[in-house]
Design a protein around this motif. Sequence first.
Motif, mmCIF file in Angstrom:
data_model
loop_
_atom_site.group_PDB
_atom_site.id
_atom_site.type_symbol
_atom_site.label_atom_id
_atom_site.label_comp_id
_atom_site.label_asym_id
_atom_site.label_seq_id
_atom_site.Cartn_x
_atom_site.Cartn_y
_atom_site.Cartn_z
ATOM 1 N N PHE A 118 0.795 -1.275 -0.043
ATOM 2 C CA PHE A 118 -0.701 -0.428 0.060
ATOM 3 C C PHE A 118 1.023 1.294 -0.213
ATOM 4 C CE2 PHE A 118 -2.347 3.365 2.459
ATOM 5 C CZ PHE A 118 -3.470 2.934 1.475
ATOM 6 N N CYS A 119 2.030 1.299 1.073
ATOM 7 C CA CYS A 119 2.728 2.062 0.364
ATOM 8 C C CYS A 119 3.668 2.187 -0.038
ATOM 9 C CB CYS A 119 3.547 2.525 2.456
ATOM 10 S SG CYS A 119 1.913 2.563 3.700
ATOM 11 N N HIS A 120 4.279 1.137 -0.492
ATOM 12 C CA HIS A 120 4.933 1.170 -2.348
ATOM 13 C C HIS A 120 6.341 1.814 -1.217
ATOM 14 C CE1 HIS A 120 1.766 1.799 -4.799
ATOM 15 N NE2 HIS A 120 1.256 2.399 -4.408
ATOM 16 N N ILE A 121 6.722 0.570 0.141
ATOM 17 C CA ILE A 121 7.789 0.684 0.722
ATOM 18 C C ILE A 121 9.042 -0.697 0.455
ATOM 19 C CG2 ILE A 121 7.287 2.834 1.558
ATOM 20 C CD1 ILE A 121 6.444 1.345 4.056
ATOM 21 N N LYS A 122 9.865 -0.616 0.157
ATOM 22 C CA LYS A 122 10.607 -2.009 -0.041
ATOM 23 C C LYS A 122 10.650 -2.442 1.758
ATOM 24 C CE LYS A 122 11.907 -2.446 -3.640
ATOM 25 N NZ LYS A 122 10.231 -2.788 -4.845
ATOM 26 N N THR A 123 11.100 -1.531 3.152
ATOM 27 C CA THR A 123 11.193 -1.866 4.095
ATOM 28 C C THR A 123 10.723 -1.339 5.458
ATOM 29 O OG1 THR A 123 12.464 -0.335 4.575
ATOM 30 C CG2 THR A 123 13.493 -2.303 4.121
ATOM 31 N N ILE A 124 10.061 -1.682 6.219
ATOM 32 C CA ILE A 124 9.170 -1.296 7.055
ATOM 33 C C ILE A 124 9.892 -0.286 8.167
ATOM 34 C CG2 ILE A 124 7.733 -1.132 9.336
ATOM 35 C CD1 ILE A 124 6.992 -4.437 7.835
ATOM 36 N N PRO A 125 10.081 1.444 7.892
ATOM 37 C CA PRO A 125 10.273 2.631 8.913
ATOM 38 C C PRO A 125 9.948 1.645 10.394
ATOM 39 C CG PRO A 125 8.732 3.375 7.270
ATOM 40 C CD PRO A 125 8.797 1.707 7.274
ATOM 41 N N GLU A 126 10.511 2.168 11.587
ATOM 42 C CA GLU A 126 10.573 1.912 12.830
ATOM 43 C C GLU A 126 9.189 3.603 13.242
ATOM 44 O OE1 GLU A 126 12.701 3.183 16.995
ATOM 45 O OE2 GLU A 126 14.383 2.442 15.351
ATOM 46 N N ASP A 127 9.123 4.096 12.450
ATOM 47 C CA ASP A 127 7.846 4.490 13.709
ATOM 48 C C ASP A 127 6.423 3.953 12.560
ATOM 49 O OD1 ASP A 127 8.825 6.663 14.152
ATOM 50 O OD2 ASP A 127 8.807 7.824 12.211
ATOM 51 N N LEU A 128 6.650 3.382 11.412
ATOM 52 C CA LEU A 128 5.205 1.896 10.590
ATOM 53 C C LEU A 128 5.506 1.507 12.004
ATOM 54 C CD1 LEU A 128 2.991 2.178 9.481
ATOM 55 C CD2 LEU A 128 4.758 1.364 7.493
ATOM 56 N N GLU A 129 6.089 0.017 12.845
ATOM 57 C CA GLU A 129 6.112 -0.912 13.356
ATOM 58 C C GLU A 129 5.118 -0.539 14.301
ATOM 59 O OE1 GLU A 129 9.807 -1.337 14.996
ATOM 60 O OE2 GLU A 129 10.625 -1.948 13.327
ATOM 61 N N LEU A 130 5.062 0.040 15.108
ATOM 62 C CA LEU A 130 3.911 0.595 16.054
ATOM 63 C C LEU A 130 2.223 0.391 16.034
ATOM 64 C CD1 LEU A 130 5.340 1.790 19.338
ATOM 65 C CD2 LEU A 130 4.622 -0.103 19.234
ATOM 66 N N ILE A 131 1.855 0.906 14.702
ATOM 67 C CA ILE A 131 1.045 0.654 13.515
ATOM 68 C C ILE A 131 0.538 -0.464 13.819
ATOM 69 C CG2 ILE A 131 -0.553 1.880 12.025
ATOM 70 C CD1 ILE A 131 1.617 4.186 12.060
ATOM 71 N N ILE A 132 1.497 -0.880 12.877
ATOM 72 C CA ILE A 132 1.646 -2.665 12.632
ATOM 73 C C ILE A 132 1.270 -3.217 13.530
ATOM 74 C CG2 ILE A 132 2.783 -4.584 11.098
ATOM 75 C CD1 ILE A 132 3.882 -2.541 9.426
ATOM 76 N N VAL A 133 1.646 -3.209 14.820
ATOM 77 C CA VAL A 133 1.487 -3.697 15.705
ATOM 78 C C VAL A 133 0.380 -3.826 16.831
ATOM 79 C CG1 VAL A 133 1.992 -3.790 18.419
ATOM 80 C CG2 VAL A 133 3.445 -4.233 17.250
ATOM 81 N N GLU A 134 -0.286 -2.718 16.357
ATOM 82 C CA GLU A 134 -1.715 -1.956 16.554
ATOM 83 C C GLU A 134 -2.722 -3.012 15.654
ATOM 84 O OE1 GLU A 134 -4.679 0.840 17.279
ATOM 85 O OE2 GLU A 134 -2.804 1.637 16.149
ATOM 86 N N MET A 135 -2.612 -2.896 14.284
ATOM 87 C CA MET A 135 -3.689 -3.724 13.341
ATOM 88 C C MET A 135 -3.591 -5.389 13.292
ATOM 89 S SD MET A 135 -1.861 -1.340 9.632
ATOM 90 C CE MET A 135 -2.662 -1.620 8.412
ATOM 91 N N VAL A 136 -2.150 -5.795 13.460
ATOM 92 C CA VAL A 136 -2.244 -7.018 13.831
ATOM 93 C C VAL A 136 -3.048 -7.151 15.164
ATOM 94 C CG1 VAL A 136 -0.532 -8.984 14.277
ATOM 95 C CG2 VAL A 136 -0.249 -7.640 13.136
#
Length: 120
Positions: free
Chosen positions: A37-55
Amino acid sequence: MKKELLPKLKLLIRTQDLSDDLIEFYWDIIAQKVMNFCHIKTIPEDLELIIVEMVANYANLKFAAAEGDGSTGPVESIKRGDTQISYGQRPSAASADLSIGQFITDYKAQLYPFRKLVVI
């Protein structure tokens, strides 16, 4: 998935019945969808907690749909004389469509700052 994120995920997930492998599988699927969705190859550190919440939210919804959380469905009718409220059926695990693609759209506002423009 970083190993230090697993304990944070377990704190947010309502059940202890989910294995670490299943939680990591949810992480892999959602992280890949977010990167697409974000068109990125790696997950930035700031995005990790958002993904934690999503999971965690996804796992909680899957578990609630599969096990039933005692909740009822939407109100179908209300009778005022002698007060009667009728509830509908709560969606079963089979009818609860918990597609990850739809789940991503629920988090668009949080994901847009990480999205990169793609020129075709």
